[in-house]
Write a protein that holds these residues in place. Structure first.
Motif, short mmCIF file in Angstrom:
data_model
loop_
_atom_site.label_atom_id
_atom_site.label_comp_id
_atom_site.label_asym_id
_atom_site.label_seq_id
_atom_site.Cartn_x
_atom_site.Cartn_y
_atom_site.Cartn_z
N ARG A 52 0.83 -1.18 0.00
CA ARG A 52 0.00 0.00 0.00
C ARG A 52 0.87 1.25 0.00
O ARG A 52 1.90 1.31 0.67
CB ARG A 52 -0.85 -0.01 1.26
CG ARG A 52 -2.03 0.92 1.18
CD ARG A 52 -2.86 0.77 2.42
NE ARG A 52 -2.88 2.06 3.08
CZ ARG A 52 -2.89 2.26 4.38
NH1 ARG A 52 -2.85 1.25 5.19
NH2 ARG A 52 -2.92 3.46 4.87
N LYS A 53 0.45 2.26 -0.78
CA LYS A 53 1.19 3.52 -0.85
C LYS A 53 0.91 4.32 0.42
O LYS A 53 -0.23 4.48 0.83
CB LYS A 53 0.78 4.35 -2.06
CG LYS A 53 1.22 3.75 -3.36
CD LYS A 53 0.82 4.65 -4.52
CE LYS A 53 1.24 4.05 -5.83
NZ LYS A 53 0.82 4.86 -6.96
N LYS A 54 1.96 4.81 1.03
CA LYS A 54 1.82 5.63 2.24
C LYS A 54 1.91 7.08 1.87
O LYS A 54 2.81 7.49 1.17
CB LYS A 54 2.89 5.25 3.26
CG LYS A 54 2.73 3.84 3.76
CD LYS A 54 3.79 3.50 4.76
CE LYS A 54 3.62 2.05 5.21
NZ LYS A 54 4.66 1.66 6.14
N SER A 55 0.97 7.88 2.38
CA SER A 55 0.98 9.30 2.04
C SER A 55 1.56 10.16 3.14
O SER A 55 1.91 9.78 4.17
CB SER A 55 -0.44 9.77 1.75
OG SER A 55 -1.29 9.50 2.84
#
Length: 114
Positions: A111-114
């Motif tokens: 998952r991409k972390k913002s």
């Protein structure tokens, strides 16, 4: 009719104008060549963006998870985790499908972390 007369006059003086036209064509072609060189320079700098990965990012079974979640969303049965509200966003339905695939251990990128 005045334009026809002017064109007739210009056709008589064509030898002197041909030389100016040919030089203008040469300058145009030279400018086209320089613009082509500039575009190749731009392409060489963005090689990292064009790099393709050798394998698939998502496994074939992940699409089935996402597909199932999309169907549930369209039928109005898909609910979000904590609040239990109905999911109406297409992007949110895809995100739920991908997170379930991750939990199941299928091939999905992290998952991409913002």
């Amino acid at each position: 009719m005045a334009t026809k007369k002017a064109s007739k006059k210009s056709s008589k003086k064509s030898p002197s104008k041909k030389s100016t036209r040919s030089t203008s064509k040469k300058s145009r072609s030279a400018s086209k060549k320089t613009s082509a060189k500039k575009s190749t320079a731009r392409k060489s700098t963005s090689k990292k963006a064009n790099k393709k990965s050798s394998s698939r990012k998502y496994g074939p079974s992940v699409g089935k998870n996402v597909e199932r979640e999309m169907r549930e969303m369209k039928r109005g049965k898909l609910k979000s985790g904590r609040s239990g509200k109905k999911v109406t966003s297409r992007k949110q339905a895809i995100a739920i499908g991908l997170s379930e695939a991750r939990k199941a251990g299928k091939k999905v990128p992290p998952r991409k972390k913002s």
